[in-house]
Scaffold this motif. Structure first.
Motif, PDB file in Angstrom:
ATOM      1  N   GLY A   1      51.136  27.518  40.865  1.00  0.00           N
ATOM      2  CA  GLY A   1      50.621  28.404  41.911  1.00  0.00           C
ATOM      3  C   GLY A   1      51.548  29.539  42.275  1.00  0.00           C
ATOM      4  O   GLY A   1      51.354  30.205  43.308  1.00  0.00           O
ATOM      5  N   ALA A   2      52.538  29.819  41.434  1.00  0.00           N
ATOM      6  CA  ALA A   2      53.495  30.895  41.721  1.00  0.00           C
ATOM      7  C   ALA A   2      52.915  32.254  41.354  1.00  0.00           C
ATOM      8  O   ALA A   2      52.034  32.378  40.499  1.00  0.00           O
ATOM      9  N   ASN A   3      53.416  33.276  42.032  1.00  0.00           N
ATOM     10  CA  ASN A   3      53.203  34.687  41.664  1.00  0.00           C
ATOM     11  C   ASN A   3      51.750  35.161  41.738  1.00  0.00           C
ATOM     12  O   ASN A   3      51.412  36.193  41.150  1.00  0.00           O
ATOM     13  N   PHE A   4      50.873  34.459  42.444  1.00  0.00           N
ATOM     14  CA  PHE A   4      49.489  34.926  42.561  1.00  0.00           C
ATOM     15  C   PHE A   4      49.408  36.315  43.179  1.00  0.00           C
ATOM     16  O   PHE A   4      48.509  37.094  42.855  1.00  0.00           O
ATOM     17  N   ASP A   5      50.320  36.620  44.085  1.00  0.00           N
ATOM     18  CA  ASP A   5      50.265  37.893  44.797  1.00  0.00           C
ATOM     19  C   ASP A   5      51.254  38.919  44.257  1.00  0.00           C
ATOM     20  O   ASP A   5      51.491  39.958  44.877  1.00  0.00           O
ATOM     21  N   VAL A   6      51.832  38.644  43.088  1.00  0.00           N
ATOM     22  CA  VAL A   6      52.785  39.578  42.477  1.00  0.00           C
ATOM     23  C   VAL A   6      52.071  40.342  41.371  1.00  0.00           C
ATOM     24  O   VAL A   6      51.669  39.751  40.367  1.00  0.00           O
TER      25      VAL A   6
ATOM     26  N   HIS B   1      42.474  36.390  43.836  1.00  0.00           N
ATOM     27  CA  HIS B   1      42.753  37.599  43.049  1.00  0.00           C
ATOM     28  C   HIS B   1      41.937  38.761  43.582  1.00  0.00           C
ATOM     29  O   HIS B   1      40.714  38.683  43.717  1.00  0.00           O
ATOM     30  N   VAL B   2      42.615  39.855  43.875  1.00  0.00           N
ATOM     31  CA  VAL B   2      41.957  41.103  44.266  1.00  0.00           C
ATOM     32  C   VAL B   2      42.553  42.204  43.400  1.00  0.00           C
ATOM     33  O   VAL B   2      43.719  42.589  43.553  1.00  0.00           O
ATOM     34  N   GLY B   3      41.757  42.689  42.462  1.00  0.00           N
ATOM     35  CA  GLY B   3      42.246  43.706  41.554  1.00  0.00           C
ATOM     36  C   GLY B   3      41.340  44.914  41.522  1.00  0.00           C
ATOM     37  O   GLY B   3      40.407  45.051  42.326  1.00  0.00           O
ATOM     38  N   GLU B   4      41.603  45.794  40.579  1.00  0.00           N
ATOM     39  CA  GLU B   4      40.808  47.015  40.457  1.00  0.00           C
ATOM     40  C   GLU B   4      39.352  46.708  40.129  1.00  0.00           C
ATOM     41  O   GLU B   4      38.434  47.369  40.626  1.00  0.00           O
TER      42      GLU B   4
ATOM     43  N   HIS C   1      38.105  43.098  39.548  1.00  0.00           N
ATOM     44  CA  HIS C   1      37.628  41.751  39.858  1.00  0.00           C
ATOM     45  C   HIS C   1      38.197  41.246  41.186  1.00  0.00           C
ATOM     46  O   HIS C   1      39.360  41.490  41.510  1.00  0.00           O
ATOM     47  N   ARG C   2      37.353  40.530  41.915  1.00  0.00           N
ATOM     48  CA  ARG C   2      37.752  39.791  43.108  1.00  0.00           C
ATOM     49  C   ARG C   2      37.317  38.340  42.893  1.00  0.00           C
ATOM     50  O   ARG C   2      36.116  38.052  42.839  1.00  0.00           O
ATOM     51  N   VAL C   3      38.274  37.458  42.756  1.00  0.00           N
ATOM     52  CA  VAL C   3      37.980  36.060  42.450  1.00  0.00           C
ATOM     53  C   VAL C   3      38.795  35.173  43.375  1.00  0.00           C
ATOM     54  O   VAL C   3      40.026  35.193  43.347  1.00  0.00           O
ATOM     55  N   ALA C   4      38.114  34.374  44.173  1.00  0.00           N
ATOM     56  CA  ALA C   4      38.807  33.526  45.139  1.00  0.00           C
ATOM     57  C   ALA C   4      39.366  32.266  44.498  1.00  0.00           C
ATOM     58  O   ALA C   4      40.463  31.818  44.823  1.00  0.00           O
ATOM     59  N   GLY C   5      38.599  31.648  43.588  1.00  0.00           N
ATOM     60  CA  GLY C   5      38.983  30.332  43.106  1.00  0.00           C
ATOM     61  C   GLY C   5      38.664  29.291  44.173  1.00  0.00           C
ATOM     62  O   GLY C   5      38.002  29.587  45.179  1.00  0.00           O
ATOM     63  N   PRO C   6      39.130  28.075  44.038  1.00  0.00           N
ATOM     64  CA  PRO C   6      39.922  27.596  42.898  1.00  0.00           C
ATOM     65  C   PRO C   6      39.084  27.457  41.634  1.00  0.00           C
ATOM     66  O   PRO C   6      37.866  27.563  41.675  1.00  0.00           O
ATOM     67  N   HIS C   7      39.774  27.251  40.505  1.00  0.00           N
ATOM     68  CA  HIS C   7      39.077  26.977  39.259  1.00  0.00           C
ATOM     69  C   HIS C   7      38.180  25.759  39.464  1.00  0.00           C
ATOM     70  O   HIS C   7      38.544  24.819  40.170  1.00  0.00           O
ATOM     71  N   ILE C   8      37.012  25.773  38.853  1.00  0.00           N
ATOM     72  CA  ILE C   8      36.036  24.713  39.070  1.00  0.00           C
ATOM     73  C   ILE C   8      36.184  23.573  38.061  1.00  0.00           C
ATOM     74  O   ILE C   8      35.458  22.576  38.121  1.00  0.00           O
TER      75      ILE C   8
ATOM     76  N   LEU D   1      40.826  47.059  31.102  1.00  0.00           N
ATOM     77  CA  LEU D   1      39.962  46.104  31.797  1.00  0.00           C
ATOM     78  C   LEU D   1      40.247  44.676  31.324  1.00  0.00           C
ATOM     79  O   LEU D   1      40.265  43.730  32.125  1.00  0.00           O
ATOM     80  N   ALA D   2      40.457  44.518  30.026  1.00  0.00           N
ATOM     81  CA  ALA D   2      40.728  43.196  29.476  1.00  0.00           C
ATOM     82  C   ALA D   2      42.037  42.627  30.006  1.00  0.00           C
ATOM     83  O   ALA D   2      42.164  41.411  30.203  1.00  0.00           O
ATOM     84  N   ASP D   3      43.008  43.486  30.264  1.00  0.00           N
ATOM     85  CA  ASP D   3      44.295  43.010  30.766  1.00  0.00           C
ATOM     86  C   ASP D   3      44.129  42.349  32.135  1.00  0.00           C
ATOM     87  O   ASP D   3      44.690  41.272  32.388  1.00  0.00           O
ATOM     88  N   GLU D   4      43.340  42.954  33.012  1.00  0.00           N
ATOM     89  CA  GLU D   4      43.089  42.315  34.308  1.00  0.00           C
ATOM     90  C   GLU D   4      42.231  41.066  34.146  1.00  0.00           C
ATOM     91  O   GLU D   4      42.433  40.060  34.835  1.00  0.00           O
TER      92      GLU D   4
END
Length: 473
Positions: free
Chosen positions: A452-457, A203-206, A208-215, A162-165
């Motif tokens: 902004g690279a690799n967000f979807d990788v 980010h869509v993961g197992e 967390h779902r986080v849209a961003g952008p950072h605030i 969980l911490a890795d994600e």
């Protein structure tokens, strides 16, 4: 001539009455009862800044120690890490009265959302001008799990998954969501931030779902210095991917070296260099102007140490103070009807008497020295050159006596030997510790999101050893 390795010097602290040296808070002159006063922290910060410390390492828990004797009563009587303040809120006060001192602050990845923590961490890095570090923990107390709506602890290795994600989300926010030059403050065009240089992370993961952008806009370090306390196989793999400074130990030189070697190999497996990770050990240093003075101090600490405090801190499933002293610890646990696997770190071969006596009666750690400044400095040099540590978290027995003694007696001796950093030009914590600038190196996994690279990788999952359980961290 080979340049001497310099010591990373941290004070080990916690915003509570009794942190890890239990039973000593009532000693004359001890300030531990003032932990809830702002002045305690500003006074301490000035002692550390003036005394040559690199950072204060702030521990934390988010639950009560309620395993021992089936409830929190012992821990509460002892002041054992409860009451306990939020360490993140202490940092701005200490930063306001210092210019160089760094802060390594504990926060758990298990129970609170990453977006909220990303904001707090960036805020602190801004307010400290790049002196903020994060001690990554996954939380191990059963009561902590119940405080956040769970019936019991999440299994050890699963917490690291969980911490890795969690960190993957943070890296996208810290490193990739904003460009360095996004904030322009153009008064004529009335533009504060260039929108083309800020992006969603989606980010869509197992978990967390986080849209961003950072605030929060990029801080000096972007990603805070990454600390981790561990010794378990799963924690080692995690440290190899993420950690910059690992708080670990070993009962012997060989054991410490093995822990260090395993984490360096894990770092290399993750595309990093072995020297990208530094190693910090908890150290007992009791110093006096004479051998007699140092011995008297250590004797005082031993005489007032609390067995109950140490047993409650260990979350023992059985009360060994009620068991016969001549039977083994393993037999005492078996007689209680408890499971041995609930006490995996106990020396089960010792007698009950031997274990209880060892808690308060002598040297328990490899990194332990009592003596004059010369004796202490000699031993610290051995830790650096023979054991291979990079720094220490100085364990406190008296506040502020422990820090003051080290600053007044040991620091001048270490400086004479060239073992402490004297260059004041590096003002960010990362640059001070590594001498390579404010930002994470390009080989760190977080760097993959820059621009902004690799967000979807997807990031390859960490491969934890089978049966990696074995240490709380």
């Amino acid at each position: 001539m080979t340049e001497k390795k310099q010591l990373i010097l941290n004070l080990f602290e916690m915003a509570c009455i009794s942190h890890i040296s239990h039973g000593l808070w009532p000693l004359p002159g001890n300030n531990r009862h003032r932990f809830d006063e702002l002045e305690y922290w500003t006074e301490l910060a000035l002692i550390l800044e003036d005394g040559g410390f690199d950072a204060v390492f702030l521990a934390d828990v988010i639950g009560a120690y309620d395993v021992f004797r089936d409830g929190p009563e012992t821990a509460l009587r002892e002041g054992l890490q409860s009451p306990n303040l939020d360490p993140l809120l202490i940092v701005p006060a200490m930063a306001a009265v210092t210019k160089r001192l760094g802060f390594g602050v504990t926060f758990s990845t298990t129970y609170e959302p990453p977006f909220a923590f990303a904001r707090r961490a960036s805020t602190l890095d801004h307010l400290t001008k790049g002196r903020f570090g994060w001690n990554i923990v996954t939380s191990y107390l059963p009561n902590a799990a119940r405080n956040f709506g769970l019936d019991g602890e999440i299994p050890h290795d699963r917490r690291y998954e969980l911490a890795d994600e969690y960190l993957d989300v943070l890296y996208k926010l810290w490193e990739g969501s904003w460009d360095d030059d996004a904030v322009v403050y153009d008064r004529e065009r009335r533009i504060a931030t260039d929108p083309s240089k800020v992006r969603y992370i989606d980010h869509v993961g197992e978990t967390h779902r986080v849209a961003g952008p950072h605030i929060v806009h990029p801080s000096r370090q972007r990603t805070p210095v990454l600390f981790q306390a561990t010794g378990s196989p799963a924690g080692t793999e995690f440290a190899g991917r993420h950690a910059e400074l690992v708080f670990t130990g070993g009962r012997t030189t060989e054991e410490f070296r093995a822990n260090k070697r395993n984490m360096q190999e894990a770092a290399v497996r993750n595309g990093r260099a072995a020297e990208d990770v530094k190693f910090i050990a908890s150290a007992v240093v009791v110093v006096g102007r004479t051998e007699e003075e140092a011995a008297d101090k250590w004797r005082l600490f031993q005489e007032h140490a609390s067995i109950d405090g140490y047993l409650a801190h260990a979350s023992l499933p059985v009360d060994l103070t009620t068991a016969p002293r001549d039977i083994s610890v393993a037999e005492a646990i078996e007689r209680s009807g408890k499971q041995l696997d609930r006490a995996p770190m106990l020396p089960l071969h010792l007698t009950v008497g031997q274990l209880l006596d060892s808690l308060v009666g002598g040297r328990r750690e490899r990194f332990h020295v009592v003596g004059t400044p010369k004796v202490v400095a000699d031993e610290i040099e051995r830790w650096l050159d023979v054991d291979g540590i990079d720094g220490i978290n100085l364990r406190q027995f008296h506040s502020f006596g422990t820090a003051q003694d080290f600053a007044e007696l040991v620091v001048p001796e270490l400086r004479r030997r060239g073992r402490l950093q004297t260059d004041a030009s590096a003002t960010s914590l990362r640059d001070r510790l590594f001498g390579r600038g404010d930002r994470l190196p390009d080989t760190h996994i977080a760097a993959r999101y820059r621009g902004g690279a690799n967000f979807d990788v997807p990031v390859p999952p960490l491969r934890f050893p089978v049966g990696g359980q074995g240490a709380a961290a």
